[in-house]
Motif scaffolding. Structure first.
Motif, short mmCIF file in Angstrom:
data_model
loop_
_atom_site.label_atom_id
_atom_site.label_comp_id
_atom_site.label_asym_id
_atom_site.label_seq_id
_atom_site.Cartn_x
_atom_site.Cartn_y
_atom_site.Cartn_z
N UNK A 103 0.82 -1.23 0.00
CA UNK A 103 0.00 0.00 0.00
C UNK A 103 0.85 1.27 0.00
N UNK A 104 1.98 1.24 -0.71
CA UNK A 104 2.84 2.42 -0.76
C UNK A 104 2.59 3.29 -1.99
N UNK A 105 1.62 2.88 -2.82
CA UNK A 105 1.30 3.66 -4.02
C UNK A 105 2.07 3.25 -5.25
N UNK A 106 2.82 2.17 -5.14
CA UNK A 106 3.61 1.67 -6.27
C UNK A 106 3.55 0.14 -6.32
N UNK A 107 3.72 -0.39 -7.52
CA UNK A 107 3.86 -1.84 -7.68
C UNK A 107 5.33 -2.10 -7.91
N UNK A 113 5.78 -9.86 -8.92
CA UNK A 113 6.16 -11.28 -8.95
C UNK A 113 5.20 -12.10 -8.09
N UNK A 114 4.94 -11.64 -6.86
CA UNK A 114 4.08 -12.39 -5.94
C UNK A 114 2.67 -12.56 -6.49
N UNK A 115 2.10 -11.49 -7.02
CA UNK A 115 0.72 -11.57 -7.52
C UNK A 115 0.65 -12.44 -8.77
N UNK A 132 9.28 -12.31 -17.06
CA UNK A 132 8.02 -11.65 -17.40
C UNK A 132 7.82 -10.39 -16.55
N UNK A 133 8.10 -10.48 -15.28
CA UNK A 133 7.98 -9.34 -14.37
C UNK A 133 8.94 -8.23 -14.78
#
Length: 170
Positions: A103-107, A113-115, A132-133
């Motif tokens: 929830x820091x405003x960035x991916x 990778x986790x998602x 891919x990531x």
């Protein structure tokens, strides 16, 4: 759980009184242990969610107070994001929050990778998934900071019209 009239208007703005009553009935039906909160197990009793690899992330996003359960207020707030009356921005923010785990405003690279790992399971080796990531980050990261902002995410996802699929009828 209180009366639906006791909820602030911004929570219920996407639902009329009848829809809130239907949502309350659905919530109570899902609340198998009558605890006034939905656990992961209760959420996954919904057939459509049983096979969804992102169900835990959806619950995490709905769970505003971080207690591991979703109470009726959180259920209404979360579900409202899928209302036919919900706006595109809200739906895009929900989709973004699935990936923005801290929830820091960035991916970040690690979050993506986790998602994606949740989504693909064992179908890709870790090194293939990491490639891919890395490629995704390179393609989307227009400002070169090594992570994907909501704005960078929105440009791509908006063009795919994902928000049109994030709708539920109550």
């Amino acid at each position: 759980m209180g009366n639906e009239a006791s909820y602030p208007e911004e929570i219920c703005s996407h639902f009329d009184e009848d829809e809130i009553k239907r949502l309350r009935k659905r919530f109570k039906k899902l609340d198998l242990d009558s605890s006034s909160a939905l656990s992961v197990k209760e959420f996954t009793s919904v057939p459509e969610l049983q096979e969804n690899p992102l169900v835990q992330r959806v619950i995490d996003v709905f769970d505003a107070d971080g207690d591991g359960q979703v109470d009726f207020r959180e259920f209404i707030l979360g579900t409202s994001q899928f209302s036919v009356r919900g706006d595109e921005e809200q739906k895009l923010r929900f989709a973004f929050s699935i990936y923005d785990m801290d929830k820091d405003g960035y991916i970040s690279n690690g979050e993506l990778f986790q998602v994606l790992e949740m989504m693909v399971g064992d179908n890709l080796k870790d090194w293939q998934l990491q490639q891919l990531v890395d490629k995704t980050i390179i393609l989307l990261d227009k400002d070169g900071d090594g992570k994907i902002s909501f704005q960078e995410f929105s440009v791509v996802v908006r063009s795919l019209e994902v928000h049109k699929h994030l709708v539920t009828i109550v």
